[in-house]
Design an enzyme around this catalytic site. Structure first.
Site, PDB file in Angstrom:
ATOM      1  CG  ASP A   1     -44.848  62.658-102.903  1.00 40.43           C
ATOM      2  OD1 ASP A   1     -45.283  63.750-102.522  1.00 40.43           O
ATOM      3  OD2 ASP A   1     -45.570  61.692-103.217  1.00 40.43           O
TER       4      ASP A   1
ATOM      5  CG  HIS B   1     -50.924  57.800-102.258  1.00 40.42           C
ATOM      6  ND1 HIS B   1     -50.855  58.749-103.256  1.00 40.42           N
ATOM      7  CD2 HIS B   1     -50.696  58.460-101.109  1.00 40.42           C
ATOM      8  CE1 HIS B   1     -50.582  59.922-102.723  1.00 40.42           C
ATOM      9  NE2 HIS B   1     -50.481  59.777-101.420  1.00 40.42           N
ATOM     10  CG  ASP B   2     -54.227  60.066-100.680  1.00 38.03           C
ATOM     11  OD1 ASP B   2     -53.726  59.384 -99.777  1.00 38.03           O
ATOM     12  OD2 ASP B   2     -53.747  61.145-101.062  1.00 38.03           O
TER      13      ASP B   2
ATOM     14  CG  ASP C   1     -48.363  65.689 -99.768  1.00 38.90           C
ATOM     15  OD1 ASP C   1     -49.070  64.790-100.240  1.00 38.90           O
ATOM     16  OD2 ASP C   1     -48.421  66.031 -98.558  1.00 38.90           O
TER      17      ASP C   1
ATOM     18  CD  GLU D   1     -52.525  65.673-102.827  1.00 44.64           C
ATOM     19  OE1 GLU D   1     -53.127  64.619-102.625  1.00 44.64           O
ATOM     20  OE2 GLU D   1     -51.930  66.297-101.923  1.00 44.64           O
TER      21      GLU D   1
HETATM   22  C1  FRU Z   1     -52.482  63.431-100.138  1.00 45.91           C
HETATM   23  C2  FRU Z   1     -51.414  62.978 -99.220  1.00 45.91           C
HETATM   24  C3  FRU Z   1     -51.749  61.813 -98.352  1.00 45.91           C
HETATM   25  C4  FRU Z   1     -50.954  62.097 -97.129  1.00 45.91           C
HETATM   26  C5  FRU Z   1     -51.201  63.578 -97.001  1.00 45.91           C
HETATM   27  C6  FRU Z   1     -50.289  64.315 -96.114  1.00 45.91           C
HETATM   28  O1  FRU Z   1     -53.448  64.183 -99.611  1.00 45.91           O
HETATM   29  O2  FRU Z   1     -50.367  62.649-100.085  1.00 45.91           O
HETATM   30  O3  FRU Z   1     -51.462  60.551 -98.863  1.00 45.91           O
HETATM   31  O4  FRU Z   1     -51.475  61.345 -96.091  1.00 45.91           O
HETATM   32  O5  FRU Z   1     -51.105  64.032 -98.315  1.00 45.91           O
HETATM   33  O6  FRU Z   1     -48.980  64.390 -96.587  1.00 45.91           O
END
Ligand code: FRU
Length: 557
Positions: free
Chosen positions: A109, A353-354, A217, A285
């Protein structure tokens, strides 16, 4: 936005991301090796054999870097080390090595938008307006309407987690810093080339160590309105239904086109001669905002070299489980990608994970159909840990809630329910840990819903996933074939053909809760697998298939 010049010659062999099955690992929750109730990297290493047997080709590790854990590792205090909670840098090297020995690629990541407020860069930056890191974060003077002793934030931007002001006052500088997420996650200033250079060095550090790529991210936030204008009020906001963040339409606080240029700089690193001996790849992302998802995805493919980069495709998380939107999306998206550039790699995430887990979102039958669909679609497919055994969201008692997104909200569940420990066995702590407590509770169904119980059960989620993964690994048309959407003439059906050279597969999906008779109009020779263990299908010699409610099936020649 930059456009690709297509100057890179087309590769003669397939790149590893094409068709790859990527398993997302949330390191806190795979395996605890030292009995502290929290998963760690040696724990992940001990489960690599499992992943190899399951059929995964790559893993993506959510952050394991030193962090105060305000956002469970997405607040990074050192980009080039491992938090002692998760192990050491040597553990990480061993993990990369052990994964490689099992032909498993490793993606890590990369969190470019923000660091932790405990990162030395920020500690320095916050001290004064003229230190060497003064301009590494997004600092602004108070709004001109401020009165002495009452500094007002420079604009109306709000943070994702609380929906309250995204600006935090720092008396030392008499300025505000911006945090698009948690107050402990100050936004880095991406318009500063020194910041971009530093992040590229972070990439080089990990590429040197042997990682095969990055999941990048929250990339929408790295580019904001250079004039810092207010975000307009969202007229559709419903305070009873919506989270506070939806109060505004975030057209200025994120999503500006400079993101493509910044990400292109990162993509260039993957091409540097020092790293080109291996194929590297990054997946960005960005959830498409309301409106045209296909256009949003295409903008990334157009803006960032598709030889080494692709945006996540989040339709598996965002579309209703209905035939019509899926039919339309598959047709338009794959056609557009194909005509844009043959190097483009789709990348389907159906869980992460979100987001709420697949079974909790869709129900068991539809989740199994969705698994069949995901594992027969082109490109990279991202499987979130635990989906392969049909794990469900775990309700978290209020006093055990961890997620910053949920804290402060008395009903808050946030993202904890989908982050609970992997369920391996019916034994102590589901085989995840020897400790008396785990960082989040184990799902109450672990006695029956676990890897051990499912491994030899032909009806289990595990068996379905393992079968589908094995097929994807064996059959070239499932890995590399184009997707041609069929005209099935029924509102609840979606069907497509995947073909490559002289091999083809046909997928038929019934999205309704009723049985449906399907006449696909293409040859259905051999029945391969159904999402429903009760299915009683035979080879489709007569060209008609009776599909059970929410059933998906795969045929081949
Ligand atoms: C996806 C994410 C969340 C994290 C945010 C900030 O949106 O990976 O899991 O809280 O970005 O890094």
């Amino acid at each position: 936005m930059t456009t690709n010049q297509h100057t890179t010659p087309l590769p003669t062999t397939h790149r590893w991301p094409e068709g790859a099955i990527v398993y997302q690992i949330y390191p806190r929750s795979i395996q605890d090796s030292n009995g502290d109730g929290i998963g760690d990297l040696p724990g992940v290493i001990s489960r690599l054999d499992y992943l190899q047997e399951l059929g995964v080709n790559a893993i993506w590790l959510s952050p394991f870097y030193p962090s105060p854990m305000a956002d469970f590792g997405y607040d990074i205090a050192d980009y080039c080390d491992v938090d002692p909670m998760f192990g050491t840098l040597d553990d990480c090297k061993r993990l990369i090595h052990e994964a490689e020995a099992r032909h498993i690629k490793v993606m890590i990541d990369l969190v470019p938008n923000h660091s932790s407020n405990e990162h030395p860069w920020f500690k320095e930056s916050r001290q004064s307006r003229d230190n060497p890191k003064a301009n590494w974060y997004v600092w602004k003077d108070p709004h001109p309407d401020s009165t002495p002793g009452h500094p007002l934030p420079p604009n109306n931007w709000i943070d994702v987690f609380t929906g309250k002001s995204a600006w935090e006052w720092v008396p030392e500088r008499k300025q505000f810093y911006l945090h698009s997420f948690h107050v402990a996650q100050p936004d880095l200033n991406w318009s500063n080339s020194e910041v971009r250079a530093a992040v590229k060095d972070v990439m080089r550090f990990w590429l040197d160590m042997g990682v095969d790529g990055f999941r990048v991210d929250a990339v929408y936030w790295i580019a904001k309105d250079p004039f810092f204008r207010n975000d307009p009020v969202n007229p559709a906001f419903d305070p009873k239904e919506d989270e506070r963040y939806k109060m505004l339409t975030h057209v200025n606080s994120c999503g500006w086109p400079a993101a493509y240029a910044y990400l292109s700089e990162l993509a260039h690193v993957l091409h540097e001669p020092a790293f080109a001996q291996k194929e590297r790849f990054m997946v960005t992302e960005a959830y498409p905002k309301d409106g045209d998802a296909v256009a949003a995805y295409l903008a990334f493919y157009e803006g960032i070299d598709p030889q080494v980069a692709a945006p996540f495709n989040f339709q598996g998380l965002m579309l209703r489980w209905e035939a019509e939107p899926w039919r339309r999306f598959l047709r338009v998206f794959h056609h557009a990608l194909e005509s844009l550039n043959p190097l483009c790699v789709p990348s389907y995430a159906f869980g992460n994970h979100d987001k709420s887990r697949m079974v909790s979102r869709l129900g068991e039958k539809a989740a199994r159909a969705a698994a069949l669909m995901q594992l027969t679609l082109p490109g990279m497919v991202f499987v979130y840990y635990g989906e392969e055994i049909g794990m469900r969201d775990v309700p978290i008692p209020v006093d055990l809630v961890q997620d910053p997104e949920a804290l402060g909200d008395p009903q808050g569940q946030g993202r904890d329910p989908e982050r609970t420990p992997m369920q391996w066995t019916p034994g102590h702590q589901a085989g995840f840990s020897t400790s008396t407590e785990t960082w989040l509770p184990i799902g109450p169904d672990y006695k029956t819903l676990n890897v051990e119980a499912e491994k030899d059960d032909p009806r289990s989620f595990y068996t379905l996933y393992r079968t589908l993964m094995a097929l994807r690994n064996e059959r070239e048309s499932l890995r590399y074939g184009f997707v041609q959407v069929l005209e099935l003439g029924h509102p609840d059906l979606v069907g497509y053909v995947r073909s490559y050279k002289d091999e083809y597969h046909v997928v038929l999906i019934n999205f309704s809760d009723q049985p449906v008779t399907c006449v696909p109009g293409v040859k259905l020779h051999k029945f391969v697998v159904s999402s429903n263990p009760d299915a009683n299908l035979t080879d489709g010699a007569n060209g008609t298939v009776e599909l059970l409610p929410y059933e998906a099936v795969l045929f081949t020649q």
